[in-house]
Design a protein around this motif. Structure first.
Motif, PDB file in Angstrom:
ATOM      1  N   ILE A  43       0.700   2.016   1.239  1.00 16.06           N
ATOM      2  CA  ILE A  43       0.460   1.430  -0.076  1.00 16.06           C
ATOM      3  C   ILE A  43      -0.824   0.629   0.002  1.00 16.06           C
ATOM      4  N   ALA A  44      -1.742   0.902  -0.926  1.00 19.38           N
ATOM      5  CA  ALA A  44      -3.017   0.176  -0.963  1.00 19.38           C
ATOM      6  C   ALA A  44      -2.768  -1.287  -1.349  1.00 19.38           C
ATOM      7  N   PHE A  45      -3.573  -2.175  -0.779  1.00 18.77           N
ATOM      8  CA  PHE A  45      -3.458  -3.616  -0.991  1.00 18.77           C
ATOM      9  C   PHE A  45      -4.749  -4.116  -1.614  1.00 18.77           C
ATOM     10  N   ILE A  46      -4.630  -4.747  -2.762  1.00 16.43           N
ATOM     11  CA  ILE A  46      -5.781  -5.373  -3.423  1.00 16.43           C
ATOM     12  C   ILE A  46      -5.429  -6.841  -3.620  1.00 16.43           C
ATOM     13  N   LYS A  47      -6.210  -7.722  -3.037  1.00 17.22           N
ATOM     14  CA  LYS A  47      -5.956  -9.166  -3.166  1.00 17.22           C
ATOM     15  C   LYS A  47      -6.932  -9.759  -4.177  1.00 17.22           C
ATOM     16  N   ILE A  48      -6.382 -10.511  -5.112  1.00 19.67           N
ATOM     17  CA  ILE A  48      -7.218 -11.224  -6.081  1.00 19.67           C
ATOM     18  C   ILE A  48      -7.521 -12.600  -5.505  1.00 19.67           C
ATOM     19  N   PRO A  49      -8.778 -12.859  -5.214  1.00 22.18           N
ATOM     20  CA  PRO A  49      -9.117 -14.202  -4.727  1.00 22.18           C
ATOM     21  C   PRO A  49      -8.950 -15.220  -5.857  1.00 22.18           C
ATOM     22  N   ASN A  50      -8.449 -16.389  -5.539  1.00 27.10           N
ATOM     23  CA  ASN A  50      -8.297 -17.424  -6.563  1.00 27.10           C
ATOM     24  C   ASN A  50      -9.636 -17.795  -7.187  1.00 27.10           C
ATOM     25  N   SER A  51     -10.727 -17.579  -6.460  1.00 24.87           N
ATOM     26  CA  SER A  51     -12.059 -17.908  -6.990  1.00 24.87           C
ATOM     27  C   SER A  51     -12.419 -17.074  -8.221  1.00 24.87           C
ATOM     28  N   TRP A  52     -11.805 -15.903  -8.382  1.00 25.12           N
ATOM     29  CA  TRP A  52     -12.098 -15.069  -9.551  1.00 25.12           C
ATOM     30  C   TRP A  52     -11.749 -15.769 -10.855  1.00 25.12           C
ATOM     31  N   PHE A  53     -10.760 -16.631 -10.833  1.00 26.02           N
ATOM     32  CA  PHE A  53     -10.265 -17.241 -12.065  1.00 26.02           C
ATOM     33  C   PHE A  53     -11.215 -18.282 -12.641  1.00 26.02           C
ATOM     34  N   SER A  56       9.302 -12.557   0.887  1.00 30.24           N
ATOM     35  CA  SER A  56      10.755 -12.348   0.942  1.00 30.24           C
ATOM     36  C   SER A  56      11.248 -11.388  -0.139  1.00 30.24           C
ATOM     37  N   ARG A  57      10.550 -11.267  -1.251  1.00 29.26           N
ATOM     38  CA  ARG A  57      10.993 -10.348  -2.302  1.00 29.26           C
ATOM     39  C   ARG A  57      10.176  -9.057  -2.356  1.00 29.26           C
ATOM     40  N   LEU A  58       9.261  -8.889  -1.435  1.00 29.47           N
ATOM     41  CA  LEU A  58       8.373  -7.728  -1.451  1.00 29.47           C
ATOM     42  C   LEU A  58       9.143  -6.405  -1.415  1.00 29.47           C
ATOM     43  N   ASP A  59      10.020  -6.234  -0.445  1.00 28.85           N
ATOM     44  CA  ASP A  59      10.735  -4.961  -0.293  1.00 28.85           C
ATOM     45  C   ASP A  59      11.535  -4.596  -1.536  1.00 28.85           C
ATOM     46  N   SER A  60      12.163  -5.580  -2.171  1.00 32.05           N
ATOM     47  CA  SER A  60      12.969  -5.291  -3.356  1.00 32.05           C
ATOM     48  C   SER A  60      12.110  -5.044  -4.593  1.00 32.05           C
ATOM     49  N   THR A  61      10.840  -5.377  -4.515  1.00 32.34           N
ATOM     50  CA  THR A  61       9.928  -5.201  -5.641  1.00 32.34           C
ATOM     51  C   THR A  61       9.287  -3.821  -5.661  1.00 32.34           C
ATOM     52  N   LEU A  62       9.194  -3.181  -4.496  1.00 31.97           N
ATOM     53  CA  LEU A  62       8.486  -1.913  -4.381  1.00 31.97           C
ATOM     54  C   LEU A  62       9.423  -0.725  -4.535  1.00 31.97           C
ATOM     55  N   GLY A  63       8.954   0.280  -5.248  1.00 28.87           N
ATOM     56  CA  GLY A  63       9.692   1.527  -5.365  1.00 28.87           C
ATOM     57  C   GLY A  63       9.094   2.580  -4.460  1.00 28.87           C
ATOM     58  N   SER A  64       9.753   3.714  -4.369  1.00 27.12           N
ATOM     59  CA  SER A  64       9.253   4.795  -3.517  1.00 27.12           C
ATOM     60  C   SER A  64       7.957   5.401  -4.053  1.00 27.12           C
ATOM     61  N   ASP A  65       7.664   5.179  -5.336  1.00 29.42           N
ATOM     62  CA  ASP A  65       6.448   5.724  -5.937  1.00 29.42           C
ATOM     63  C   ASP A  65       5.320   4.703  -6.025  1.00 29.42           C
ATOM     64  N   THR A  66       5.495   3.523  -5.415  1.00 26.18           N
ATOM     65  CA  THR A  66       4.450   2.509  -5.433  1.00 26.18           C
ATOM     66  C   THR A  66       3.270   2.974  -4.584  1.00 26.18           C
ATOM     67  N   LYS A  67       2.094   2.992  -5.177  1.00 26.03           N
ATOM     68  CA  LYS A  67       0.879   3.434  -4.490  1.00 26.03           C
ATOM     69  C   LYS A  67      -0.105   2.291  -4.261  1.00 26.03           C
ATOM     70  N   VAL A  68      -0.028   1.265  -5.118  1.00 27.67           N
ATOM     71  CA  VAL A  68      -0.979   0.153  -5.041  1.00 27.67           C
ATOM     72  C   VAL A  68      -0.225  -1.143  -5.321  1.00 27.67           C
ATOM     73  N   GLN A 106       0.683  -5.731   6.424  1.00 21.89           N
ATOM     74  CA  GLN A 106       1.253  -4.825   7.425  1.00 21.89           C
ATOM     75  C   GLN A 106       2.395  -3.994   6.844  1.00 21.89           C
ATOM     76  N   LYS A 107       3.268  -4.635   6.059  1.00 28.05           N
ATOM     77  CA  LYS A 107       4.388  -3.908   5.442  1.00 28.05           C
ATOM     78  C   LYS A 107       3.865  -2.832   4.486  1.00 28.05           C
ATOM     79  N   LEU A 108       2.848  -3.170   3.722  1.00 23.78           N
ATOM     80  CA  LEU A 108       2.286  -2.205   2.777  1.00 23.78           C
ATOM     81  C   LEU A 108       1.595  -1.064   3.513  1.00 23.78           C
ATOM     82  N   ALA A 109       0.852  -1.386   4.558  1.00 23.55           N
ATOM     83  CA  ALA A 109       0.164  -0.350   5.334  1.00 23.55           C
ATOM     84  C   ALA A 109       1.175   0.618   5.959  1.00 23.55           C
ATOM     85  N   ALA A 110       2.294   0.097   6.425  1.00 27.00           N
ATOM     86  CA  ALA A 110       3.326   0.953   7.024  1.00 27.00           C
ATOM     87  C   ALA A 110       3.894   1.935   6.006  1.00 27.00           C
TER      88      ALA A 110
END
Length: 168
Positions: free
Chosen positions: A123-133, A80-92, A116-120
């Motif tokens: 914007i590259a998407f990197i997910k941190i798996p919780n297992s990394w912690f 719900s806050r994704l769009d307001s968090t991203l700027g026009s220069d967001t690449k990742v 899907q929103k990022l791909a449109a």
């Protein structure tokens, strides 16, 4: 010296000066819950801040914005806050879904919609798996990382972030 020669020299000098200006820096947004925010450590010790320092040491002039939320957050709230968090220069976007659970179906659907929103927006998407912690040093609460743990997380993310920046 003829006026045309002066004009040509000024034009060439202006073009050279303009090409020496730094390009507008790309922005990386880290969105997530308290592990992204850096719960329990000083500002600058959270992983987004440490990642920014590491990228600068490698010659990347980027902005890394910490869009982590202190008290935990569901993937629905992140969406719900994704769009307001991203700027026009967001690449990742580095996405860390946290331990606050939506239902498994909602969580999966929300992550899919975020991707899907990022791909449109290319914007590259990197997910941190919780297992990394699990392998990183933790604070006395047993959940949140220490400054050293956040540094290890940033080190682990660094190659993926550099790859994503090279593709943008």
């Amino acid at each position: 010296m003829p006026l045309s020669s002066i004009f040509i020299r000024i034009t060439i000098a202006s073009l050279l000066a303009a090409s020496a200006l730094p390009a507008k820096a790309a922005t990386i947004v880290a969105i997530g819950a308290s592990q992204t925010y850096g719960h329990g450590v000083s500002r600058g010790e959270d992983y987004p801040s440490q990642l920014k320092k590491m990228l600068a040491e490698k010659g990347y002039a980027v902005s890394v914005e910490n869009a982590g939320v202190y008290g935990g957050e569901t993937t629905a709230a992140m969406l719900s806050r994704l769009d307001s968090t991203l700027g026009s220069d967001t690449k990742v976007v580095i996405f860390q879904p946290g331990r606050v659970r939506d239902s498994d179906t909602d969580r999966s659907d929300n992550v899919k919609e975020i991707k899907q929103k990022l791909a449109a927006r290319h914007i590259a998407f990197i997910k941190i798996p919780n297992s990394w912690f699990k392998d990183f040093p933790r604070q006395s609460d047993g959940q949140h990382l220490t400054a050293g743990g956040y540094q290890k997380l940033a080190e682990r993310l660094l190659p993926s972030v550099i790859d994503a920046l090279k593709k943008k």
